[in-house]
Scaffold this active site. Structure first.
Site, PDB file in Angstrom:
ATOM      1  N   GLY A  46       0.840  -1.185   0.000  1.00 24.21           N
ATOM      2  CA  GLY A  46       0.000   0.000   0.000  1.00 24.21           C
ATOM      3  C   GLY A  46       0.877   1.237   0.000  1.00 24.21           C
ATOM      4  N   GLN A  51       3.487   9.822   0.776  1.00 25.83           N
ATOM      5  CA  GLN A  51       4.726   9.026   0.752  1.00 25.83           C
ATOM      6  C   GLN A  51       5.560   9.264  -0.508  1.00 25.83           C
ATOM      7  OE1 GLN A  51       2.652   5.156   1.947  1.00 25.83           O
ATOM      8  NE2 GLN A  51       4.608   5.012   2.984  1.00 25.83           N
ATOM      9  N   CYS A  88       5.969  -0.199   7.009  1.00 31.71           N
ATOM     10  CA  CYS A  88       5.618   0.942   6.179  1.00 31.71           C
ATOM     11  C   CYS A  88       6.827   1.318   5.342  1.00 31.71           C
ATOM     12  CB  CYS A  88       5.216   2.107   7.093  1.00 31.71           C
ATOM     13  SG  CYS A  88       4.809   3.622   6.212  1.00 31.71           S
ATOM     14  N   LEU A  89       6.590   1.668   4.092  1.00 35.63           N
ATOM     15  CA  LEU A  89       7.691   2.064   3.200  1.00 35.63           C
ATOM     16  C   LEU A  89       8.431   3.284   3.736  1.00 35.63           C
ATOM     17  CD1 LEU A  89       6.011   1.692  -0.320  1.00 35.63           C
ATOM     18  CD2 LEU A  89       7.522   0.077   0.839  1.00 35.63           C
ATOM     19  N   HIS A 131      -4.293   1.641   7.441  1.00 33.95           N
ATOM     20  CA  HIS A 131      -2.926   2.162   7.532  1.00 33.95           C
ATOM     21  C   HIS A 131      -2.731   3.334   6.566  1.00 33.95           C
ATOM     22  CE1 HIS A 131       1.630   1.417   7.713  1.00 33.95           C
ATOM     23  NE2 HIS A 131       1.488   2.231   6.698  1.00 33.95           N
ATOM     24  N   GLU A 132      -3.185   3.146   5.327  1.00 36.32           N
ATOM     25  CA  GLU A 132      -2.989   4.199   4.322  1.00 36.32           C
ATOM     26  C   GLU A 132      -3.817   5.441   4.641  1.00 36.32           C
ATOM     27  OE1 GLU A 132      -0.505   3.742   2.574  1.00 36.32           O
ATOM     28  OE2 GLU A 132      -0.368   1.587   2.926  1.00 36.32           O
ATOM     29  N   HIS A 135      -2.210   7.788   6.957  1.00 36.77           N
ATOM     30  CA  HIS A 135      -1.177   8.648   6.348  1.00 36.77           C
ATOM     31  C   HIS A 135      -1.760  10.009   5.944  1.00 36.77           C
ATOM     32  CE1 HIS A 135       2.532   6.386   6.093  1.00 36.77           C
ATOM     33  NE2 HIS A 135       1.932   5.319   5.575  1.00 36.77           N
TER      34      HIS A 135
HETATM   35 CO    CO Z   1       2.685   3.397   5.510  1.00 36.67          CO
END
Ligand code: CO
Length: 150
Positions: A46, A51, A88-89, A131-132, A135
Site C-alpha cells: 500500500g 509518501q 511501512c515504506l 494504515h494508508e 497517512h
Molecule cells: Co505506511
C-alpha cells in the site's frame, strides 16, 4: 510511469495533513500509475500520496494481486478488531510492530475517473486501507503500537 522518491519518517512532511483530490485528470492518473510502480519497486502492499511527496488523499493498495485505487476515501463503517504486524515504506523495517485495527470496514471513495465506489474489506485488506488512510492525517503505525519501539 516513473519511480518516485519515498518520503520517510524523518521528513516533517510525513506528519502533514493531505487535502482532497478535486480534479480527476491526467495528472491524477500519472500520480496513481507512479504510486503503483513505486509501491512495487519497494515491495509494499500500500502507498499513500504523502509518501511520494503529494499531500493529497489518494492511495493505492494491493491485496491478493488485486490493485485498488482509492480517491478521497472515508471509512463509513467498521467492526471487530484484529492485531497483526505492520510495516511501512516510510519507516525503517526494524520498527515493524503489532497494531490493532478493525476486522471489517466499509469505505466510500472515488475511482480515478471520479466515479463513486463503495469497498468492503476485511482482514489484511482492511488493515492496509486503515494504515494508508492514517497517512492522510499524518499518522504512522508506530504511533498506534502497544509495543515500545525504541
Ligand atoms: Co505506511
Amino acid at each position: 510511469m516513473a519511480i518516485r522518491n519515498i518520503v520517510t519518517e524523518d521528513d516533517p512532511m510525513i506528519r502533514m495533513t493531505s487535502r482532497e483530490i478535486t480534479a480527476y485528470n491526467d495528472r491524477l492518473h500519472i500520480l496513481l500509475d507512479d504510486m503503483t510502480e513505486t509501491m512495487h519497486k519497494f515491495n509494499g502492499c500500500g502507498i499513500a500520496g504523502v509518501q511520494v511527496g503529494v499531500l493529497r488523499r489518494v492511495t493505492v493498495v494491493e491485496d491478493g494481486g488485486e490493485l485498488l485505487e482509492l480517491i478521497n476515501p472515508k471509512i463509513i463503517e467498521s467492526e471487530g478488531s484484529q492485531t497483526d504486524t505492520e510495516g511501512c515504506l516510510s519507516v525503517n523495517s526494524r520498527k515493524n510492530c503489532e497494531v490493532e485495527r478493525p476486522m471489517k470496514i466499509k469505505v466510500e471513495a472515488f475511482d480515478r475517473f471520479g466515479k463513486p465506489i463503495t469497498v468492503e474489506a476485511e482482514g489484511w485488506k482492511a488493515r492496509i486501507i486503515c494504515h494508508e488512510l492514517d497517512h492522510f492525517d499524518g499518522v504512522l503505525f508506530i504511533d498506534k503500537s502497544a509495543e515500545d519501539n525504541n
